[in-house]
Design an enzyme around this catalytic site. Sequence first.
Site: not given
Length: 380
Positions: A131, A338, A363
């Site tokens: 990765g 919330h 990215e």
Amino acid sequence: MTAALPDSHRALQASLRAFCEERVKGQARAWDHAERLPMETVQALGELGVLGMQIPEEYGGAGLDTLAVAVAVEELARYDGSLALTVASHNGLGTSHLRLFGNPAQKQRYLPLLATGEYLGAWALTEPGSGSDAAAMKTTAVKRGDSWVLNGSKMFITQGTVAQVFVVLAVTSPEKRQKGISAFLLEKGTPGFSQRAIHGKLGMRSSDTAELILENVAIPEKHLIGELGMGFINTLQILDKGRITIAALAVGLHRGALEESIRYARDRQAFGKSIATFQAIRWMLADMKTELEAARQLVHRAAVRADSGRPYTREASMAKLFASEAANRACNRAVQIHGGYGYTREFPVERYLRDAKLCEIGEGTSEIQRTIIARELLKA
């Protein structure tokens, strides 16, 4: 910086806002729940020219700059992070690699199809075992006669099952490490090439993600993109620009979380008055707004530098690092504001929070961005 946007960019922003209010806002939750890429909506964006923003006009694109792409991605992400990721990936990864490094024949064949959305593009770099250390890839391309034969697998590829054209990075000279990686053009349906959809993601659930399997995939010699052995070097250039769009995506999610929180705080009553009157809520909103403006400034600065031809590696990493982490802070605060409702699908802030996490990973992780920024600082 936003106030200084050119009229053309403001027009793009306004058109996408209207599009999202009509076609996206009321559907995003259902797409996320079903893990369904809304191809009809993506195709409608193609008709608006959004899938060919940076493709030159001679190939049917809009020929817009990096700042315009950042503006568009932010606007889409405010309503649906997954849709914004589809647009960002299509414009910024596979299509850009072909646009920047493809030969004239490759560009003439594929860019017009990618510009309209008739074809979607995908970029295959990440593997199950590589990765952040992309140069450790194991996928190989071996020359046999007038063909290249590819073997290996790729993981977490955006548009992996729905794209028609792929840019695949593979090792051509193992002994040369980074300088022994090349890029190849691969079409869906090529014998030996298959895709497996990945479901059950935390966020970006209506963005298509897949594992790619390459088993003795033979492609013509002419499908080499750019120079032999330059694939990884070209990849670094693609990633710099891609970090700007991911940062813009984070800004859009951040903005959505803030706007939803302001609306909820004004409407929600507690102890006989609006919770917007409570200092704790006000301070959270103030922090969210301050970091939103700072993140957008960093994104626009990086985009303007890229468009001016000046070096922007550090600026892109700074924008991506700050915007992604600020978005995660903002979305966490939005859920807190919330309360219990923020923990349900009734309000979009829980989806924004799940989507925002990808921005700290895709990215290049936040840790990779810090490494790049420090390296650039210490060059002098």
